[in-house]
Design a protein around this motif. Structure first.
Motif, PDB file in Angstrom:
ATOM      1  N   TYR A  27       4.118   2.943   0.554  1.00 54.16           N
ATOM      2  CA  TYR A  27       5.470   2.924   1.115  1.00 54.16           C
ATOM      3  C   TYR A  27       6.095   4.300   0.925  1.00 54.16           C
ATOM      4  N   MET A  28       6.769   4.789   1.958  1.00 55.21           N
ATOM      5  CA  MET A  28       7.539   6.031   1.853  1.00 55.21           C
ATOM      6  C   MET A  28       8.937   5.744   2.361  1.00 55.21           C
ATOM      7  N   ASP A  29       9.918   6.011   1.503  1.00 58.25           N
ATOM      8  CA  ASP A  29      11.315   5.696   1.819  1.00 58.25           C
ATOM      9  C   ASP A  29      11.459   4.245   2.283  1.00 58.25           C
ATOM     10  N   GLY A  30      10.713   3.344   1.645  1.00 63.24           N
ATOM     11  CA  GLY A  30      10.805   1.915   1.928  1.00 63.24           C
ATOM     12  C   GLY A  30      10.042   1.454   3.147  1.00 63.24           C
ATOM     13  N   VAL A  31       9.386   2.361   3.875  1.00 64.76           N
ATOM     14  CA  VAL A  31       8.642   2.006   5.085  1.00 64.76           C
ATOM     15  C   VAL A  31       7.159   1.854   4.741  1.00 64.76           C
ATOM     16  N   ASN A  32       6.572   0.729   5.147  1.00 62.87           N
ATOM     17  CA  ASN A  32       5.153   0.486   4.914  1.00 62.87           C
ATOM     18  C   ASN A  32       4.352   1.443   5.788  1.00 62.87           C
ATOM     19  N   MET A  33       3.618   2.357   5.139  1.00 61.18           N
ATOM     20  CA  MET A  33       2.812   3.343   5.857  1.00 61.18           C
ATOM     21  C   MET A  33       1.393   2.838   6.088  1.00 61.18           C
ATOM     22  N   GLY A  34       1.098   1.647   5.595  1.00 62.61           N
ATOM     23  CA  GLY A  34      -0.219   1.057   5.812  1.00 62.61           C
ATOM     24  C   GLY A  34      -1.019   0.928   4.529  1.00 62.61           C
ATOM     25  N   ASP A  35      -2.193   0.335   4.687  1.00 63.24           N
ATOM     26  CA  ASP A  35      -3.099   0.134   3.569  1.00 63.24           C
ATOM     27  C   ASP A  35      -4.036   1.332   3.456  1.00 63.24           C
ATOM     28  N   MET A  36      -4.369   1.671   2.224  1.00 61.18           N
ATOM     29  CA  MET A  36      -5.319   2.747   1.967  1.00 61.18           C
ATOM     30  C   MET A  36      -6.248   2.285   0.861  1.00 61.18           C
ATOM     31  N   LYS A  37      -7.466   2.789   0.895  1.00 61.49           N
ATOM     32  CA  LYS A  37      -8.463   2.416  -0.104  1.00 61.49           C
ATOM     33  C   LYS A  37      -8.838   3.643  -0.928  1.00 61.49           C
ATOM     34  N   THR A  38      -8.937   3.440  -2.241  1.00 60.79           N
ATOM     35  CA  THR A  38      -9.384   4.525  -3.106  1.00 60.79           C
ATOM     36  C   THR A  38     -10.890   4.702  -2.951  1.00 60.79           C
ATOM     37  N   ASN A  39     -11.350   5.898  -3.279  1.00 58.21           N
ATOM     38  CA  ASN A  39     -12.791   6.136  -3.234  1.00 58.21           C
ATOM     39  C   ASN A  39     -13.425   5.640  -4.533  1.00 58.21           C
ATOM     40  N   LEU A  40     -14.707   5.893  -4.706  1.00 62.04           N
ATOM     41  CA  LEU A  40     -15.423   5.392  -5.876  1.00 62.04           C
ATOM     42  C   LEU A  40     -14.926   5.996  -7.187  1.00 62.04           C
ATOM     43  N   SER A  41     -14.264   7.154  -7.103  1.00 63.08           N
ATOM     44  CA  SER A  41     -13.716   7.749  -8.323  1.00 63.08           C
ATOM     45  C   SER A  41     -12.255   7.344  -8.542  1.00 63.08           C
ATOM     46  N   GLY A  42     -11.691   6.560  -7.629  1.00 65.33           N
ATOM     47  CA  GLY A  42     -10.334   6.051  -7.802  1.00 65.33           C
ATOM     48  C   GLY A  42      -9.244   6.946  -7.248  1.00 65.33           C
ATOM     49  N   LYS A  43      -9.615   7.947  -6.482  1.00 65.09           N
ATOM     50  CA  LYS A  43      -8.616   8.876  -5.950  1.00 65.09           C
ATOM     51  C   LYS A  43      -8.064   8.374  -4.617  1.00 65.09           C
ATOM     52  N   LEU A  44      -6.754   8.532  -4.468  1.00 64.69           N
ATOM     53  CA  LEU A  44      -6.056   8.160  -3.242  1.00 64.69           C
ATOM     54  C   LEU A  44      -5.225   9.366  -2.824  1.00 64.69           C
ATOM     55  N   SER A  45      -5.451   9.851  -1.599  1.00 67.94           N
ATOM     56  CA  SER A  45      -4.720  11.014  -1.097  1.00 67.94           C
ATOM     57  C   SER A  45      -3.777  10.597   0.017  1.00 67.94           C
ATOM     58  N   VAL A  46      -2.545  11.080  -0.063  1.00 65.87           N
ATOM     59  CA  VAL A  46      -1.492  10.737   0.884  1.00 65.87           C
ATOM     60  C   VAL A  46      -0.808  12.023   1.349  1.00 65.87           C
ATOM     61  N   SER A  47      -0.523  12.117   2.635  1.00 65.49           N
ATOM     62  CA  SER A  47       0.222  13.253   3.169  1.00 65.49           C
ATOM     63  C   SER A  47       1.644  12.826   3.470  1.00 65.49           C
ATOM     64  N   ALA A  48       2.582  13.755   3.279  1.00 61.73           N
ATOM     65  CA  ALA A  48       3.989  13.461   3.561  1.00 61.73           C
ATOM     66  C   ALA A  48       4.627  14.653   4.258  1.00 61.73           C
ATOM     67  N   GLU A  49       5.404  14.357   5.299  1.00 56.23           N
ATOM     68  CA  GLU A  49       6.156  15.399   5.979  1.00 56.23           C
ATOM     69  C   GLU A  49       7.393  15.693   5.156  1.00 56.23           C
ATOM     70  N   MET A  50       7.576  16.966   4.829  1.00 56.83           N
ATOM     71  CA  MET A  50       8.669  17.355   3.948  1.00 56.83           C
ATOM     72  C   MET A  50       9.452  18.503   4.555  1.00 56.83           C
ATOM     73  N   ASP A  51      10.696  18.609   4.153  1.00 60.24           N
ATOM     74  CA  ASP A  51      11.550  19.746   4.474  1.00 60.24           C
ATOM     75  C   ASP A  51      12.242  20.157   3.185  1.00 60.24           C
ATOM     76  N   GLU A  52      12.568  21.419   3.076  1.00 66.41           N
ATOM     77  CA  GLU A  52      13.293  21.916   1.907  1.00 66.41           C
ATOM     78  C   GLU A  52      14.548  21.068   1.697  1.00 66.41           C
ATOM     79  N   GLY A  53      14.749  20.606   0.484  1.00 63.20           N
ATOM     80  CA  GLY A  53      15.925  19.808   0.167  1.00 63.20           C
ATOM     81  C   GLY A  53      15.757  18.323   0.430  1.00 63.20           C
ATOM     82  N   LYS A  54      14.647  17.911   1.030  1.00 56.90           N
ATOM     83  CA  LYS A  54      14.412  16.497   1.329  1.00 56.90           C
ATOM     84  C   LYS A  54      13.609  15.857   0.199  1.00 56.90           C
ATOM     85  N   THR A  55      13.951  14.645  -0.154  1.00 57.32           N
ATOM     86  CA  THR A  55      13.233  13.885  -1.166  1.00 57.32           C
ATOM     87  C   THR A  55      12.654  12.627  -0.503  1.00 57.32           C
ATOM     88  N   VAL A  56      11.417  12.333  -0.794  1.00 59.68           N
ATOM     89  CA  VAL A  56      10.760  11.137  -0.273  1.00 59.68           C
ATOM     90  C   VAL A  56      10.474  10.222  -1.446  1.00 59.68           C
TER      91      VAL A  56
END
Length: 137
Positions: free
Chosen positions: A101-130
């Motif tokens: 979830y980003m800012d309360g919006v469901n961005m979908g399901d994601m699966k971790t890899n075998l080492s347990g890592k989950l990578s997420v991208s976020a669109e950001m602007d200076e001064g913006k908080t997600v």
């Protein structure tokens, strides 16, 4: 959102805040005790990384400021800010599904890899908080 000038601090609500993406060179703070664990943060404009007891917890490219970081019972939540778009990686349970979830919006399901890592991208602007919340399914 202000950067965390202390590099790593405990908040009154029992969470952690860390990271300063305004630094020109890599800066680190080691052996920060919090709830019986030792934390280490490395941060600057290009990357922010958090470790707990020598194990990977969080990493972002480029660097970020993270507030109110909390990880417990299959849920990780925090607020993140950066001057531009960011990718962050978290260490979670290996080979598991999570809802992002980003800012309360469901961005979908994601699966971790075998080492347990989950990578997420976020669109950001200076001064913006997600606000980010990741829950195990």
């Amino acid at each position: 959102m202000a950067v965390v000038k202390e590099l790593l601090r405990t908040e009154s609500d029992g969470t952690l805040s860390f990271g300063d993406y305004t630094l020109a060179s890599k800066t680190k703070l080691e052996d920060f005790e919090f709830q019986g664990n030792l934390y280490k943060v490395k941060t600057f404009a290009e990357i922010t990384k958090l470790e707990k007891n020598g194990m990977f917890v969080y990493e972002s490219v480029p660097g970020t400021a993270v507030e109110n970081f909390k990880a417990e019972d299959g849920t990780v939540s925090f607020k993140v800010s950066a001057p531009k778009d960011v990718q962050f990686t978290l260490e979670l349970e290996a080979d598991s599904e999570y809802v992002v979830y980003m800012d309360g919006v469901n961005m979908g399901d994601m699966k971790t890899n075998l080492s347990g890592k989950l990578s997420v991208s976020a669109e950001m602007d200076e001064g913006k908080t997600v606000e980010v919340k990741i829950e195990k399914k």
